[in-house]
Design an enzyme around this catalytic site. Structure first.
Site, short mmCIF file in Angstrom:
data_model
loop_
_atom_site.label_atom_id
_atom_site.label_comp_id
_atom_site.label_asym_id
_atom_site.label_seq_id
_atom_site.Cartn_x
_atom_site.Cartn_y
_atom_site.Cartn_z
N TYR A 1 6.90 4.23 8.78
CA TYR A 1 6.08 4.62 9.92
C TYR A 1 6.92 4.92 11.17
O TYR A 1 6.46 5.58 12.09
CB TYR A 1 5.05 3.52 10.26
CG TYR A 1 3.98 3.35 9.20
CD1 TYR A 1 3.92 4.18 8.09
CD2 TYR A 1 3.01 2.37 9.32
CE1 TYR A 1 2.95 4.03 7.13
CE2 TYR A 1 2.03 2.21 8.36
CZ TYR A 1 2.00 3.04 7.26
OH TYR A 1 1.03 2.89 6.32
N LYS B 1 9.86 -2.38 -4.06
CA LYS B 1 9.90 -1.39 -5.13
C LYS B 1 11.38 -1.21 -5.49
O LYS B 1 11.94 -0.11 -5.48
CB LYS B 1 9.25 -0.08 -4.64
CG LYS B 1 9.03 0.96 -5.70
CD LYS B 1 7.94 0.60 -6.70
CE LYS B 1 7.83 1.68 -7.77
NZ LYS B 1 7.07 1.25 -8.95
N ASP C 1 3.47 -1.80 -7.10
CA ASP C 1 2.39 -1.28 -7.95
C ASP C 1 1.75 -2.43 -8.73
O ASP C 1 0.53 -2.52 -8.87
CB ASP C 1 2.90 -0.17 -8.89
CG ASP C 1 4.24 -0.48 -9.52
OD1 ASP C 1 4.94 -1.41 -9.06
OD2 ASP C 1 4.62 0.20 -10.50
N ASP D 1 0.49 -2.46 4.79
CA ASP D 1 -0.70 -1.81 5.32
C ASP D 1 -1.74 -1.70 4.21
O ASP D 1 -2.91 -2.07 4.38
CB ASP D 1 -0.30 -0.41 5.83
CG ASP D 1 -1.41 0.25 6.63
OD1 ASP D 1 -2.45 -0.38 6.84
OD2 ASP D 1 -1.23 1.41 7.05
N ASP E 1 -5.13 -4.48 3.47
CA ASP E 1 -6.51 -3.95 3.44
C ASP E 1 -7.16 -4.25 2.10
O ASP E 1 -8.33 -4.63 2.04
CB ASP E 1 -6.51 -2.43 3.67
CG ASP E 1 -6.79 -2.08 5.12
OD1 ASP E 1 -6.76 -3.01 5.96
OD2 ASP E 1 -7.03 -0.90 5.41
#
Ligand code: NAD
Length: 360
Positions: free
Chosen positions: A144, A194, A226, A250, A254
């Site tokens: 970001y 990852k 994942d 993020d 959620d």
């Protein structure tokens, strides 16, 4: 402040003032029960600040926040300010205060009170094992914010790119927050990355392993993102604390919060190297129900519990007392409209506050 805490309170807009009013009554009750002293100072942010001063984050608010041990926020924004200059929109206040306080860690618990299990989106046999986890998300680095970034023309077509980049010190400090949080809970930390594909994740894992040396009492595991996304819906009971980078966090935070079913129940904390941290419900200012005594104050009340737990090493008992009172209130059947079910006792924001106080 010695033997107590100085708290900067920002009610904000919409339902902000209603839910904050209940949170302040809870703090009064903590004083009555435990003798803990709180010095409360109110400040402006968001639409209320735009109306009063022309900007969403007045300098005075930043000063007051920096001079406090913690900041408690209701919510900001609303249709009244939707059409103003984007540079001074209410949400700018939020970004501004996070920056001013150097908040790099976002803590979002996702716990399902057994009393609200009907609201959960998962199968009853999965829910029966319980959901009580905390996602610690890095907030100021990664894709970001990484540079270079942009859209440019290469070989006759447009190419867009961002850069997931982390320096060692950024990984080390967020890993520390993850380990410290695990220490205050069930002492299990899962670092999500990852590392099978991304170089930045391989460095992440190396540094997390280094930091683990200082926390022999915390059980550390690693999981690819994942798999973590899958495990959160297959068996969330396996998680205590998850620590991860900005983009993964993020999405996972959620996902974790939505499975519990109610936005009006979930608190959050944003922390920096030192106090003050910022504590707020994850929901917005709910303009559709503002001023009607319909808002659920429990996410804000649970944010107060987080505030006490994470701004001080000696207020765990006070935080426990608040959380237990919320659980008892739900067990007694009290429900605001957003979590209403058949046979429950429908109450408004203030009456929900009354019930929590009675249970403390
Ligand atoms: P929202 O979270 O305010 O509302 C979404 C839905 O959930 C609405 O139906 C609302 O009534 C309900 N809801 C939310 N909190 C509730 C509570 N405590 N009790 C009962 N019901 C509740 O999200 P939105 O409608 O997308 O945004 C409204 C405004 O809030 C916008 O201006 C947005 O920018 C702002 N916002 C602020 C924050 C923040 O201050 N941190 C976060 C998200 C959105």
């Amino acid at each position: 402040m010695q033997n107590g805490m100085k708290i900067c309170v920002i009610p904000g807009d919409g339902i902000g003032r209603e839910i904050i009013a209940q949170a302040l009554r809870v703090l009064d009750k903590v004083t009555e029960k435990f003798g803990t002293r709180f010095e409360i100072e109110e400040a402006l942010m968001g639409g209320a600040a735009i109306d009063a001063t022309g900007v969403p984050l007045p300098e005075e608010t930043v000063k007051l926040a920096l001079a406090s041990d913690a900041v408690l926020l209701g919510a900001v924004g609303g249709p009244k300010w939707d059409t103003i200059d984007p540079a001074i929109r209410p949400e700018r206040g939020l970004l501004g205060i996070r920056k001013a306080l150097g908040l790099f860690a976002n803590l979002r618990p996702a716990s399902l009170f057994p009393e609200l299990k009907q609201a959960c989106y998962l199968r009853p046999d999965i829910v029966a094992k319980g959901i009580d986890l905390l996602v610690v998300r890095e907030l100021t680095g990664g894709a970001y914010f990484g540079t270079p970034k942009g859209v440019e023309v290469r070989d006759g077509e447009r190419v867009g790119f961002n850069n997931m980049i982390y320096a060692e010190h950024e990984i080390r400090r967020i890993a520390k927050v993850g380990f410290e949080a695990a220490r205050k809970r069930r002492k299990k930390l899962c670092s999500v990355d990852k590392a099978n594909v991304l170089d930045v994740s391989r460095l992440w894992r190396e540094i997390v392993l280094e930091v683990a040396g200082d926390y022999p009492d915390v059980e550390l595991s690693h999981m690819y993102v994942d798999n973590a996304a899958m495990q959160l819906v297959r068996d969330p009971s396996q998680f205590d604390v998850i620590v991860t980078e900005n983009l993964f966090g993020d999405i996972l935070s959620d996902e974790a919060s939505v499975i519990t079913g109610s936005i009006g129940m979930l608190p959050s904390a944003s922390l920096g190297e030192k106090n003050p941290g910022l504590f707020e419900p994850i929901h917005g200012s709910a303009p559709d129900i503002a001023g009607q005594d319909k808002a659920n104050p429990l996410a804000t009340i649970l944010s107060v519990a987080m505030l006490l737990r994470y701004s001080s090493d000696s207020m765990g008992a006070q935080a426990d007392c608040i959380e237990q009172a919320v659980q008892k209130t739900l067990a007694q059947g009290f429900r605001t409209g957003d979590i209403r079910e058949d046979g429950s006792r429908l109450v408004g924001c203030k009456a929900m506050g009354d019930a929590v106080l009675a249970n403390m």
